[in-house]
Enzyme design. Structure first.
Site, PDB file in Angstrom:
ATOM      1  N   ALA A  33       0.823  -1.218   0.000  1.00 52.08           N
ATOM      2  CA  ALA A  33       0.000   0.000   0.000  1.00 52.08           C
ATOM      3  C   ALA A  33       0.853   1.262   0.000  1.00 52.08           C
ATOM      4  O   ALA A  33       0.409   2.316  -0.443  1.00 52.08           O
ATOM      5  CB  ALA A  33      -0.922  -0.003   1.219  1.00 52.08           C
ATOM      6  N   ALA A  43     -16.868  -0.043  15.927  1.00 54.34           N
ATOM      7  CA  ALA A  43     -18.183  -0.016  16.596  1.00 54.34           C
ATOM      8  C   ALA A  43     -18.834  -1.387  16.439  1.00 54.34           C
ATOM      9  O   ALA A  43     -18.806  -1.968  15.349  1.00 54.34           O
ATOM     10  CB  ALA A  43     -19.083   1.046  15.971  1.00 54.34           C
ATOM     11  N   ARG A  45     -22.230  -4.007  18.281  1.00 56.22           N
ATOM     12  CA  ARG A  45     -23.489  -3.890  19.014  1.00 56.22           C
ATOM     13  C   ARG A  45     -23.239  -4.093  20.502  1.00 56.22           C
ATOM     14  O   ARG A  45     -23.735  -3.375  21.341  1.00 56.22           O
ATOM     15  CB  ARG A  45     -24.469  -4.928  18.466  1.00 56.22           C
ATOM     16  CG  ARG A  45     -25.888  -4.759  18.907  1.00 56.22           C
ATOM     17  CD  ARG A  45     -26.805  -5.648  18.111  1.00 56.22           C
ATOM     18  NE  ARG A  45     -26.099  -6.819  17.587  1.00 56.22           N
ATOM     19  CZ  ARG A  45     -26.490  -7.526  16.542  1.00 56.22           C
ATOM     20  NH1 ARG A  45     -27.563  -7.178  15.892  1.00 56.22           N
ATOM     21  NH2 ARG A  45     -25.813  -8.582  16.135  1.00 56.22           N
ATOM     22  N   LYS A 105     -23.450  -6.688  -0.057  1.00 56.85           N
ATOM     23  CA  LYS A 105     -24.043  -6.773  -1.406  1.00 56.85           C
ATOM     24  C   LYS A 105     -25.461  -6.258  -1.443  1.00 56.85           C
ATOM     25  O   LYS A 105     -25.893  -5.690  -2.458  1.00 56.85           O
ATOM     26  CB  LYS A 105     -23.996  -8.201  -1.958  1.00 56.85           C
ATOM     27  CG  LYS A 105     -24.485  -9.277  -1.014  1.00 56.85           C
ATOM     28  CD  LYS A 105     -23.330  -9.880  -0.284  1.00 56.85           C
ATOM     29  CE  LYS A 105     -23.769 -10.696   0.898  1.00 56.85           C
ATOM     30  NZ  LYS A 105     -22.911 -11.822   1.154  1.00 56.85           N
ATOM     31  N   VAL A 132     -19.164  -9.524  -3.701  1.00 57.07           N
ATOM     32  CA  VAL A 132     -19.493 -10.578  -4.676  1.00 57.07           C
ATOM     33  C   VAL A 132     -18.475 -11.704  -4.577  1.00 57.07           C
ATOM     34  O   VAL A 132     -17.271 -11.484  -4.767  1.00 57.07           O
ATOM     35  CB  VAL A 132     -19.520 -10.023  -6.120  1.00 57.07           C
ATOM     36  CG1 VAL A 132     -19.908 -11.122  -7.097  1.00 57.07           C
ATOM     37  CG2 VAL A 132     -20.499  -8.858  -6.225  1.00 57.07           C
ATOM     38  N   ILE A 136     -12.958 -14.112  -4.049  1.00 56.00           N
ATOM     39  CA  ILE A 136     -12.573 -14.108  -5.473  1.00 56.00           C
ATOM     40  C   ILE A 136     -12.544 -12.667  -5.992  1.00 56.00           C
ATOM     41  O   ILE A 136     -13.537 -11.956  -5.844  1.00 56.00           O
ATOM     42  CB  ILE A 136     -13.594 -14.907  -6.333  1.00 56.00           C
ATOM     43  CG1 ILE A 136     -13.791 -16.321  -5.781  1.00 56.00           C
ATOM     44  CG2 ILE A 136     -13.162 -14.932  -7.787  1.00 56.00           C
ATOM     45  CD1 ILE A 136     -14.876 -17.111  -6.506  1.00 56.00           C
ATOM     46  N   GLY A 187     -20.635 -19.945   9.712  1.00 51.23           N
ATOM     47  CA  GLY A 187     -20.560 -18.508   9.398  1.00 51.23           C
ATOM     48  C   GLY A 187     -20.748 -18.195   7.929  1.00 51.23           C
ATOM     49  O   GLY A 187     -20.471 -17.086   7.487  1.00 51.23           O
ATOM     50  N   ASP A 201     -29.668 -13.423  -1.907  1.00 48.66           N
ATOM     51  CA  ASP A 201     -28.246 -13.063  -1.799  1.00 48.66           C
ATOM     52  C   ASP A 201     -27.565 -13.191  -3.172  1.00 48.66           C
ATOM     53  O   ASP A 201     -26.805 -12.309  -3.582  1.00 48.66           O
ATOM     54  CB  ASP A 201     -27.570 -13.969  -0.758  1.00 48.66           C
ATOM     55  CG  ASP A 201     -26.087 -13.684  -0.638  1.00 48.66           C
ATOM     56  OD1 ASP A 201     -25.727 -12.669  -0.022  1.00 48.66           O
ATOM     57  OD2 ASP A 201     -25.290 -14.480  -1.182  1.00 48.66           O
ATOM     58  N   LYS A 205     -25.795 -10.261  -5.718  1.00 47.13           N
ATOM     59  CA  LYS A 205     -24.463 -10.350  -6.340  1.00 47.13           C
ATOM     60  C   LYS A 205     -24.567 -10.285  -7.866  1.00 47.13           C
ATOM     61  O   LYS A 205     -23.753  -9.641  -8.529  1.00 47.13           O
ATOM     62  CB  LYS A 205     -23.777 -11.647  -5.899  1.00 47.13           C
ATOM     63  CG  LYS A 205     -23.467 -11.671  -4.402  1.00 47.13           C
ATOM     64  CD  LYS A 205     -23.094 -13.068  -3.946  1.00 47.13           C
ATOM     65  CE  LYS A 205     -22.855 -13.128  -2.442  1.00 47.13           C
ATOM     66  NZ  LYS A 205     -22.778 -14.500  -1.934  1.00 47.13           N
TER      67      LYS A 205
HETATM   68  P1  NDP Z   1     -21.954 -10.738  11.425  1.00 45.52           P
HETATM   69  O1  NDP Z   1     -23.371 -10.858  11.831  1.00 45.52           O
HETATM   70  O2  NDP Z   1     -21.020 -11.846  11.770  1.00 45.52           O
HETATM   71  O3  NDP Z   1     -21.350  -9.390  12.053  1.00 45.52           O
HETATM   72  C1  NDP Z   1     -22.067  -8.191  12.099  1.00 45.52           C
HETATM   73  C2  NDP Z   1     -21.341  -7.234  13.011  1.00 45.52           C
HETATM   74  O4  NDP Z   1     -22.057  -6.002  13.041  1.00 45.52           O
HETATM   75  C3  NDP Z   1     -21.215  -7.706  14.466  1.00 45.52           C
HETATM   76  O5  NDP Z   1     -19.930  -7.419  14.957  1.00 45.52           O
HETATM   77  C4  NDP Z   1     -22.271  -6.859  15.211  1.00 45.52           C
HETATM   78  O6  NDP Z   1     -21.915  -6.560  16.554  1.00 45.52           O
HETATM   79  C5  NDP Z   1     -22.229  -5.582  14.400  1.00 45.52           C
HETATM   80  N1  NDP Z   1     -23.483  -4.845  14.536  1.00 45.52           N
HETATM   81  C6  NDP Z   1     -24.737  -5.268  14.260  1.00 45.52           C
HETATM   82  N2  NDP Z   1     -25.627  -4.280  14.533  1.00 45.52           N
HETATM   83  C7  NDP Z   1     -24.915  -3.231  14.970  1.00 45.52           C
HETATM   84  C8  NDP Z   1     -25.239  -1.931  15.426  1.00 45.52           C
HETATM   85  N3  NDP Z   1     -26.521  -1.492  15.470  1.00 45.52           N
HETATM   86  N4  NDP Z   1     -24.239  -1.100  15.804  1.00 45.52           N
HETATM   87  C9  NDP Z   1     -22.952  -1.509  15.771  1.00 45.52           C
HETATM   88  N5  NDP Z   1     -22.572  -2.740  15.354  1.00 45.52           N
HETATM   89  C10 NDP Z   1     -23.553  -3.585  14.978  1.00 45.52           C
HETATM   90  O7  NDP Z   1     -21.943 -10.457   9.860  1.00 45.52           O
HETATM   91  P2  NDP Z   1     -20.842 -10.893   8.796  1.00 45.52           P
HETATM   92  O8  NDP Z   1     -19.507 -10.508   9.266  1.00 45.52           O
HETATM   93  O9  NDP Z   1     -21.092 -12.279   8.386  1.00 45.52           O
HETATM   94  O10 NDP Z   1     -21.283  -9.999   7.536  1.00 45.52           O
HETATM   95  C11 NDP Z   1     -20.943  -8.624   7.453  1.00 45.52           C
HETATM   96  C12 NDP Z   1     -21.205  -8.164   6.018  1.00 45.52           C
HETATM   97  O11 NDP Z   1     -20.376  -8.897   5.137  1.00 45.52           O
HETATM   98  C13 NDP Z   1     -22.637  -8.381   5.529  1.00 45.52           C
HETATM   99  O12 NDP Z   1     -22.998  -7.331   4.686  1.00 45.52           O
HETATM  100  C14 NDP Z   1     -22.535  -9.680   4.733  1.00 45.52           C
HETATM  101  O13 NDP Z   1     -23.516  -9.790   3.723  1.00 45.52           O
HETATM  102  C15 NDP Z   1     -21.168  -9.519   4.123  1.00 45.52           C
HETATM  103  N6  NDP Z   1     -20.514 -10.741   3.718  1.00 45.52           N
HETATM  104  C16 NDP Z   1     -20.413 -11.791   4.598  1.00 45.52           C
HETATM  105  C17 NDP Z   1     -19.740 -12.930   4.244  1.00 45.52           C
HETATM  106  C18 NDP Z   1     -19.576 -14.071   5.172  1.00 45.52           C
HETATM  107  O14 NDP Z   1     -18.937 -15.068   4.793  1.00 45.52           O
HETATM  108  N7  NDP Z   1     -20.084 -14.010   6.402  1.00 45.52           N
HETATM  109  C19 NDP Z   1     -19.136 -13.057   2.905  1.00 45.52           C
HETATM  110  C20 NDP Z   1     -19.297 -11.886   2.062  1.00 45.52           C
HETATM  111  C21 NDP Z   1     -19.966 -10.786   2.476  1.00 45.52           C
HETATM  112  P3  NDP Z   1     -21.795  -7.720  17.681  1.00 45.52           P
HETATM  113  O15 NDP Z   1     -20.608  -8.548  17.256  1.00 45.52           O
HETATM  114  O16 NDP Z   1     -21.562  -6.998  18.931  1.00 45.52           O
HETATM  115  O17 NDP Z   1     -23.077  -8.479  17.624  1.00 45.52           O
HETATM  116  N1  HSE Z   2     -24.164 -15.863   2.687  1.00 44.14           N
HETATM  117  C1  HSE Z   2     -23.249 -15.673   1.617  1.00 44.14           C
HETATM  118  C2  HSE Z   2     -23.014 -17.000   0.924  1.00 44.14           C
HETATM  119  C3  HSE Z   2     -21.958 -15.127   2.145  1.00 44.14           C
HETATM  120  O1  HSE Z   2     -23.422 -18.042   1.452  1.00 44.14           O
HETATM  121  O2  HSE Z   2     -22.441 -17.003  -0.156  1.00 44.14           O
HETATM  122  C4  HSE Z   2     -21.046 -14.672   1.063  1.00 44.14           C
HETATM  123  O3  HSE Z   2     -21.568 -13.588   0.381  1.00 44.14           O
END
Ligand code: NDP
Ligand code: HSE
Length: 436
Positions: A33, A43, A45, A105, A132, A136, A187, A201, A205
């Site tokens: 970078a 931040a 929850r 997404k 997406v 990848i 997860g 979902d 994408k």
């Molecule tokens: P998680 O549910 O594991 O994590 C969500 C996080 O957001 C937690 O840390 C939660 O806090 C925090 N949170 C929720 N509400 C609030 C709030 N009101 N204020 C502050 N923090 C908050 O989600 P993922 O990590 O799985 O997914 C995150 C994003 O990534 C989503 O958009 C998902 O679609 C995308 N994504 C996920 C993939 C996956 O493999 N999981 C793959 C590709 C994209 P706390 O921990 O305290 O509950």
């Molecule tokens: N829930 C999504 C999946 C996470 O199963 O592909 C990745 O976007």
């Protein structure tokens, strides 16, 4: 030079993977970078929740707005998911002149047009590689690597949860609900798993892939969507006997009169590379005029694969921090003024072949009555298979593979077949794609 400060909203699956990678590979990452990158504040929850990563030196709070408004934060990384809070925070970050990285997404598919317009006006970047196919680099490949080409079509296994479920149903003979619970525990599934199994979902994408591939605005509401809840172990077995695998596909195809945008399960020939993409892995097959077919394969979900894409976006943003906004790669690959108003075709207009499974009375003339319906609609039958004679009620299972026809023809024929007194219940339709 001073480190670049990241303000992270969300420290769940992807947030934790991102923090872990930034820590573990800090030297390689700053070498690429040109600046050190540190997560300065987060931040969540629930501040008290134990985290699976080393968070020493990070200010952890529960107020996303404080992150977005912090003058010391250079890049806001949104990993909270959902639409409401995420949209508010991303727009506020942009208004504050901050660059944004997101894996969301749903946010991009539904609100991307608004977000990119606002970002363009403010001269900031919004990067979304992780949105997406997880790890990848498909956005970068389509937007930059294939920028010489006219994209003809893209077809992808773009939901890891669906692919994991279909794979384990096939390989382990497990039922749908058991495998879904495993996917959630690992997860892979979204907070609301109906988004995965219902195809939403994948549609999010596909919306993004189509927009970048064809240079059209994001149009999630125009995607035809079917999930995998109608696919049974029986279908998987019969498809196998006929030389196919069932995969959940997102397909975006350029036709003369518009664009096909559809998400549904499909039989694909077992000898295609993409038919052998199993488990949570994703793959996208892209057909472009100059390069021909290219295939992108990798982990579509999970903490570190998705974190890998988030960190790559952070590196891209850091490298471009001092660049003139007019010389950056456009968010949707094409310059905003060059987006095309191509119509999205209704599903009924799309050419598809079909796999149809039905229970029928085993007596003379039944098959003839069914095939007559197809003939009257000019649908050519490719294969007929009769299975599972039931001695008690005299029924058999009939499987029909058709050749390509307009999708509305298949729907019409199915309605007529279901109305025959010799046919018991519904006809299960799964489309068939050759991906040649
Ligand atoms: P998680 O549910 O594991 O994590 C969500 C996080 O957001 C937690 O840390 C939660 O806090 C925090 N949170 C929720 N509400 C609030 C709030 N009101 N204020 C502050 N923090 C908050 O989600 P993922 O990590 O799985 O997914 C995150 C994003 O990534 C989503 O958009 C998902 O679609 C995308 N994504 C996920 C993939 C996956 O493999 N999981 C793959 C590709 C994209 P706390 O921990 O305290 O509950
Ligand atoms: N829930 C999504 C999946 C996470 O199963 O592909 C990745 O976007």
């Amino acid at each position: 030079m001073e480190a670049v400060n990241i303000g992270l909203i969300g420290l769940g699956t992807v947030g934790s993977g991102t923090v872990e990678i930034l820590r573990r590979n800090s030297q390689e990452i700053s070498g690429r970078a040109g600046r050190d990158i540190r997560v300065s504040r987060v931040a969540v929850r629930d501040k008290a929740k134990p985290r699976p990563v080393d968070t020493s030196g990070i200010d952890i709070g529960d107020d996303p707005q404080a992150v977005v408004d912090d003058p010391a934060v250079d890049i806001v990384v949104e990993l909270v998911g959902g639409e409401t809070l995420a949209r508010d925070m991303v727009l506020r970050a942009i208004d504050n002149g901050k660059h944004v990285v997101t894996a969301n997404k749903a946010l991009i598919a539904l609100h991307g047009n608004e977000i990119f317009e606002r970002a363009q006006a403010k001269g900031v970047m919004v990067a979304f590689e992780a949105a997406v196919a997880g790890g990848i680099p498909i956005i970068k490949s389509l937007r930059e690597g294939l920028s010489a080409n006219r994209i003809d079509w893209a077809a992808g296994i773009i939901n890891g949860t669906c692919n994991y479920i279909l794979t384990r149903m096939e390989k382990d003979g497990l039922d749908f609900d058991t495998v879904l619970r495993d996917a959630q525990a690992l997860g892979y599934a979204e907070a609301d798993p109906t988004f995965d199994i219902g195809g939403i979902d994948a549609a999010h994408k596909l919306t993004i892939i189509a927009s970048i591939g064809f240079g059209i605005p994001l149009q999630f509401e125009r995607v035809y969507v079917e999930g995998i809840t109608g696919v049974t172990i029986e279908d998987i077995r019969y498809a196998g006997e006929l030389g196919f695998r069932i995969k959940h596909l997102g397909i975006a195809r350029r036709q003369e009169d518009g664009i096909e945008l559809r998400v549904h399960p499909a039989l694909i020939p077992r000898d295609r590379l993409i038919a052998n993409v199993n488990g949570v892995m994703n793959a996208i097959l892209v057909r472009a005029d100059a390069v021909g077919p290219t295939l992108y394969y990798g982990a579509g979900a999970g903490a570190e694969p998705t974190g890998s894409a988030v960190v790559a976006d952070i590196v891209d943003v850091v490298r471009a921090l001092t660049s003139d906004p007019t010389n950056r790669v456009p968010h949707l690959a094409f310059q905003p003024g060059a987006l095309a108003a191509l119509p999205i075709l209704p599903m009924g207009d799309v050419l598809t072949a079909g796999y149809l499974r039905m229970r029928v009375q085993n007596r003379p003339g039944v098959l003839a009555a069914i095939t007559r319906i197809f003939a009257d609609r000019d649908i050519s039958i490719d294969t007929v298979l009769q299975k599972g004679h039931d001695e008690v009620n005299g029924e058999v299972t009939i499987i029909i593979l058709t050749q390509e026809t307009q999708d509305r023809n298949l729907g019409g024929a199915i309605a007529e077949v279901e109305a025959l007194s010799a046919v018991d219940g519904r006809v299960n339709l799964i489309r068939l794609e050759n991906l040649a």
